[in-house]
Design an enzyme around this catalytic site. Structure first.
Site, PDB file in Angstrom:
ATOM      1  N   LYS A 175      30.718  79.200   4.222  1.00  9.67           N
ATOM      2  CA  LYS A 175      30.104  80.122   5.181  1.00  9.67           C
ATOM      3  C   LYS A 175      29.743  79.309   6.419  1.00  9.67           C
ATOM      4  CE  LYS A 175      26.179  81.460   6.468  1.00  9.67           C
ATOM      5  NZ  LYS A 175      26.445  81.612   7.913  1.00  9.67           N
ATOM      6  N   CYS A 284      24.015  65.772  15.583  1.00  8.65           N
ATOM      7  CA  CYS A 284      23.004  65.274  14.658  1.00  8.65           C
ATOM      8  C   CYS A 284      22.685  63.809  14.952  1.00  8.65           C
ATOM      9  CB  CYS A 284      23.490  65.438  13.232  1.00  8.65           C
ATOM     10  SG  CYS A 284      25.133  64.766  12.961  1.00  8.65           S
TER      11      CYS A 284
HETATM   12  P1  NAD Z   1      20.854  75.880  10.455  1.00 12.15           P
HETATM   13  O1  NAD Z   1      20.091  75.113   9.461  1.00 12.15           O
HETATM   14  O2  NAD Z   1      20.168  76.911  11.246  1.00 12.15           O
HETATM   15  O3  NAD Z   1      22.109  76.621   9.754  1.00 12.15           O
HETATM   16  C1  NAD Z   1      23.072  75.927   8.965  1.00 12.15           C
HETATM   17  C2  NAD Z   1      23.801  76.929   8.085  1.00 12.15           C
HETATM   18  O4  NAD Z   1      22.914  77.440   7.096  1.00 12.15           O
HETATM   19  C3  NAD Z   1      24.317  78.152   8.841  1.00 12.15           C
HETATM   20  O5  NAD Z   1      25.593  78.504   8.344  1.00 12.15           O
HETATM   21  C4  NAD Z   1      23.300  79.217   8.491  1.00 12.15           C
HETATM   22  O6  NAD Z   1      23.794  80.545   8.583  1.00 12.15           O
HETATM   23  C5  NAD Z   1      22.994  78.859   7.066  1.00 12.15           C
HETATM   24  N1  NAD Z   1      21.719  79.388   6.553  1.00 12.15           N
HETATM   25  C6  NAD Z   1      20.596  79.690   7.253  1.00 12.15           C
HETATM   26  N2  NAD Z   1      19.622  80.140   6.409  1.00 12.15           N
HETATM   27  C7  NAD Z   1      20.148  80.102   5.161  1.00 12.15           C
HETATM   28  C8  NAD Z   1      19.646  80.432   3.871  1.00 12.15           C
HETATM   29  N3  NAD Z   1      18.401  80.886   3.691  1.00 12.15           N
HETATM   30  N4  NAD Z   1      20.450  80.264   2.808  1.00 12.15           N
HETATM   31  C9  NAD Z   1      21.698  79.793   2.961  1.00 12.15           C
HETATM   32  N5  NAD Z   1      22.242  79.490   4.170  1.00 12.15           N
HETATM   33  C10 NAD Z   1      21.467  79.619   5.251  1.00 12.15           C
HETATM   34  O7  NAD Z   1      21.526  74.764  11.397  1.00 12.15           O
HETATM   35  P2  NAD Z   1      22.241  74.957  12.810  1.00 12.15           P
HETATM   36  O8  NAD Z   1      21.223  75.351  13.818  1.00 12.15           O
HETATM   37  O9  NAD Z   1      23.455  75.794  12.633  1.00 12.15           O
HETATM   38  O10 NAD Z   1      22.725  73.458  13.107  1.00 12.15           O
HETATM   39  C11 NAD Z   1      21.994  72.503  13.808  1.00 12.15           C
HETATM   40  C12 NAD Z   1      21.399  71.491  12.860  1.00 12.15           C
HETATM   41  O11 NAD Z   1      22.436  70.898  12.082  1.00 12.15           O
HETATM   42  C13 NAD Z   1      20.716  70.330  13.559  1.00 12.15           C
HETATM   43  O12 NAD Z   1      19.498  70.060  12.926  1.00 12.15           O
HETATM   44  C14 NAD Z   1      21.686  69.164  13.359  1.00 12.15           C
HETATM   45  O13 NAD Z   1      21.085  67.906  13.386  1.00 12.15           O
HETATM   46  C15 NAD Z   1      22.261  69.490  12.027  1.00 12.15           C
HETATM   47  N6  NAD Z   1      23.557  68.817  11.870  1.00 12.15           N
HETATM   48  C16 NAD Z   1      23.650  67.784  10.975  1.00 12.15           C
HETATM   49  C17 NAD Z   1      24.861  67.094  10.845  1.00 12.15           C
HETATM   50  C18 NAD Z   1      25.020  65.947   9.890  1.00 12.15           C
HETATM   51  O14 NAD Z   1      26.146  65.620   9.547  1.00 12.15           O
HETATM   52  N7  NAD Z   1      23.957  65.296   9.457  1.00 12.15           N
HETATM   53  C19 NAD Z   1      25.952  67.472  11.620  1.00 12.15           C
HETATM   54  C20 NAD Z   1      25.793  68.522  12.531  1.00 12.15           C
HETATM   55  C21 NAD Z   1      24.598  69.202  12.629  1.00 12.15           C
END
Ligand code: NAD
Length: 493
Positions: A175, A284
């Site tokens: 997803k 990130c």
């Molecule tokens: P997010 O946490 O808002 O969402 C990530 C995913 O989780 C999305 O697909 C979202 O729909 C899903 N999601 C949200 N609530 C959920 C729930 N209750 N149950 C299951 N799935 C759920 O993150 P974002 O805003 O899309 O991304 C930005 C963040 O990602 C930043 O904090 C960034 O640092 C991090 N990031 C980390 C890496 C890494 O490799 N460490 C890489 C890229 C981004």
């Protein structure tokens, strides 16, 4: 405006709710496609397809060599579609076309890399201490894997999770973020052309609470691999723990980029700029805390500001552009709020700090490249992930002081160290609590190097040979080759 469907069991399937979400082009500031607003019923259909593929589809009995060949063909179809896929990424996340073209090429390489590993998953024979016994281990796919991904690099995340999972023999439901799902849907259809059996890779879309949460809780999902924010990650981890599911978590960071007085300052300036303004800071690994040795701080800051002024902000499709828009409207607001907080906490803005304007800027989601000084490491701007083009400069006295400030954060994803002294480079790297340390470079990635976070930046590793272990279970087989059987009554366990 094109309307997409879920990709389940090798075909496009409309959402059972008949509800869709607009997906917005961050540069134009307008919707450009519609994606399904999935729900629990769609989650169940996708998991059922993935389970069927593991149990009774051709995937279940396919040799590892044949699996590897399909993964290789997925790499081929990725390269054949590179322009299309890169453009989809830009429309959905606003990153630069040049960057996304490079990213899609790298996606193909990731598939090739794990294609080569598929038939190198080996067990062991153990020399047991017990006479008349033989011990063997085999490594088996963990089962149906759920991948939840963030909006900033959708196809990259898909490849980093699905390629090792499929090489291990698992099936996947992914997803992607509701802000950037289109490329994953189109990519899934390409995998069918590459010969991937139906149900092995399923893509469903929608909001986290509508479809992400029921997927995590589905009893037939064996493992959750998550890339996103630490707050959502903690909720997903807690939900997965209730059923003892394995997780990997790729979360946020507040990475220190440390410049010592003996560094090549020209290189360090370039590394600092790419560390925070590359991808508009929406990475990130953003090097959002620039730690500069006090003896060169003023001089280095001057060089940096001069270079940052020339960062060209504008249309991500234009090859001259160096920084595009903020990918989502909420993210744009969040970045501006952090800038206000930094002002109120007493940091001094020496560059940018406002919404960007000018030729080539549309849609109202641009932030100027922004630099703050007078930042102390306990300020919110130095402790919390901004995920935007906002840099905090913090001075330090010596090695020990740099390490102390660098590690004074909840996160531990990445760090940079700039020095000409190799001994110092090794000493400092060893002390840094970060999953990746870059020496005299920043934001250099390789799919061959394990990547992941320490502390609250995550659990587990992606990339490299190591990543495939996340998707495997080890089974121990102990066989008696003796002609009699002992009475094993008084053994521990
Ligand atoms: P997010 O946490 O808002 O969402 C990530 C995913 O989780 C999305 O697909 C979202 O729909 C899903 N999601 C949200 N609530 C959920 C729930 N209750 N149950 C299951 N799935 C759920 O993150 P974002 O805003 O899309 O991304 C930005 C963040 O990602 C930043 O904090 C960034 O640092 C991090 N990031 C980390 C890496 C890494 O490799 N460490 C890489 C890229 C981004």
């Amino acid at each position: 405006m094109k309307t997409y469907s879920h990709w389940i069991d090798g075909q496009f399937v409309e959402p059972s709710s008949s509800a869709w979400l607009d997906t917005v082009d961050p540069y134009q500031g307008e919707p450009w496609a519609r994606i399904p607003r999935g729900n629990t019923a769609d989650a169940s259909a996708a998991v059922a397809a993935a389970k069927k593929a593991m149990v009774s589809g051709p995937w279940a009995t396919m040799s590892a060599t044949a699996r590897g060949k399909i993964l290789r063909r997925i790499g081929d179809v990725t390269l054949e579609s590179i322009d299309r896929l890169a453009q989809l990424e830009v429309r959905d996340n606003g990153k630069l076309l040049a960057e996304m073209t490079g990213a899609v090429k790298n996606v193909a390489e990731i598939w090739y890399y794990y294609a080569g590993l598929a038939d190198k998953i080996e067990g062991s024979v153990m020399p047991l201490e017990k006479a008349g016994m033989m011990g063997l281990t085999s490594r088996e796919p963990i089962g149906v894997v759920l991948a939840l991904t963030a909006w900033n690099a959708p196809l990259n995340f898909l490849a980093l999770k699905c390629a090792p999972a499929l090489a291990a023999g698992c099936s996947v439901v992914i997803k992607p973020s509701e802000f950037s799902s289109v490329s994953s849907l189109e990519f899934a259809a390409l995998t069918k052309l590459a010969g991937l059996p139906d149900g092995v890779l399923n893509v469903v879309t929608g909001l986290g609470q509508d479809i992400g949460a029921p997927l995590v809780e589905h009893p037939d999902v064996s493992m959750v691999t998550f890339t996103g924010s630490d707050i959502t990650g903690a909720n997903v981890y807690a939900a997965a723990a209730r059923q003892m599911k394995r997780v990997t978590m790729e979360l946020g960071g507040k990475s220190p980029n440390i410049v010592f007085a003996d560094a090549d300052l020209e290189l360090a300036v370039a590394g600092a700029i790419s560390g925070i303004f590359g991808g508009g800071g929406q990475m990130c690994t953003a090097g959002s805390r620039l730690l500069v040795q006090n003896s060169i701080k003023d001089h280095f800051t001057e060089l940096l500001v001069e270079a940052a002024r020339s960062v060209k902000v504008g249309d991500p499709m234009d090859s001259a552009t160096q920084m595009g828009p903020m990918s989502t409207a909420p993210q744009y607001q969040k970045v501006l709020e952090y800038i206000q907080i930094a002002h109120s906490d007493g940091a001094k803005c020496i560059l940018g700090g406002k919404p960007a304007q000018g030729p080539g800027i549309k849609g109202g989601q641009f932030v100027e490249p922004t630099i703050f000084t007078n930042v102390s490491n306990d300020m919110q701007i130095a402790q919390e992930e901004v995920f935007g083009p906002v840099l905090s400069i913090i001075g330090f006295e010596d090695e020990a002081h740099a390490i102390e400030i660098a590690n004074d954060t909840l996160y531990g994803l990445a760090a940079g160290v700039w020095t000409r002294d190799v001994g110092k480079l090794f000493r400092v790297s060893k002390e840094l609590k970060a999953g990746t340390v870059w020496g005299n470079t920043y934001r250099t990635y390789s799919y061959m190097m394990p990547f992941g976070g320490m502390k609250q930046s995550g659990i587990g590793r992606e990339s490299g040979v190591e990543a495939i272990n996340e998707y495997l279970e080890t089974k121990s087989l102990m066989i008696s080759i003796a002609q009699s059987h002992p009475l094993n009554i008084f053994v521990p366990r």
